[in-house]
Design a protein around this motif. Sequence first.
Motif: not given
Length: 317
Positions: A15, A17, A48-49, A52, A54, A56
């Motif tokens: 991932k 970001f 960030y989580d 997951k 993701t 936050t």
Amino acid sequence: MKLVDHVVRSFKVAKVFRENTDKIKTIDFSPNGDALISCSDDDQIVIYDCEKGTLTKTVNSKKYGVDLIHFTHAKNTAIHSSTKVDDTIRYLSLHDNKYIRYFPGHTKKVVSLCISPIEDSFISGSLDKTLRLWDLRSPNCQGMMQLSGRPVTAYDPEGLIFAVGLNSECVKLYDLRSFDKGPFVSFEQVQEKECDWTGLKFSRDGKTVLISTNGSIIRLIDAFHGTPLQTFTGHLNNKGIPIEASFSPDSQFIFSGSTDGRVHVWNADTGYKVCVLNADHTGPVQCVQFNPKFMMLASACTNMAFWLPTAEESVSA
């Protein structure tokens, strides 16, 4: 799943970001590995989580700027140094974006900040050549040491002693209960000619200390005797920036960013290069850390990348 060479080599970016518009300067995992916090030159704090994968929350710190951010032991709180107005350290509630407390005292830029692994206290080092010890519950400094130069500092894993690196040539160890008596041991090192020390980290087993620099060299020394153990090279740092080097949680591997946007990995015991991980980072990778609980790695330039081992390797491991 055990962290071994072929598993490390299998890590791929899972991932990316792109929340920040300027370089990310500091990242920090929460002690339980659930969350990651970062701060950037664009005055943003991003949380960030990790479970997951993701984002936050994003918090702006436009008034004071932000650097050297760290989670505290309480949920949803962090401390950070400032880049504007003054050199006060600030204690922030991430839940409602309000400051809980200010820690004034330093008169120049804070260049080292670390939280105790066992209690609500922290240490700060500054270009004003002082080291200060703090308790999160009080705005008043609990202790101060005058030093002979720019300090870098770190707690040992048990939170009983702390190390101070000075003038890129000496590591001094202090007992927290009697630091005012001076260091109980000092390790003289060969002074760096081409670069400065920018960070210290104890391995989680407490046996070694990792020294980061603003050059293309990383050093590993014995925590008990100061003996030089390894010198890690081969990563690029042609911009003189403080590139973070980190241990894996089992203390077996060393990770570092590079100004060419890649992540380099070495074996801590032998010093050999395990692999170079390509992340397609668009700029210098200043921050790299391994999650303390989960099999994931985070690296950051202007973008934040989360890495995971690939499925085939996970199955075979």
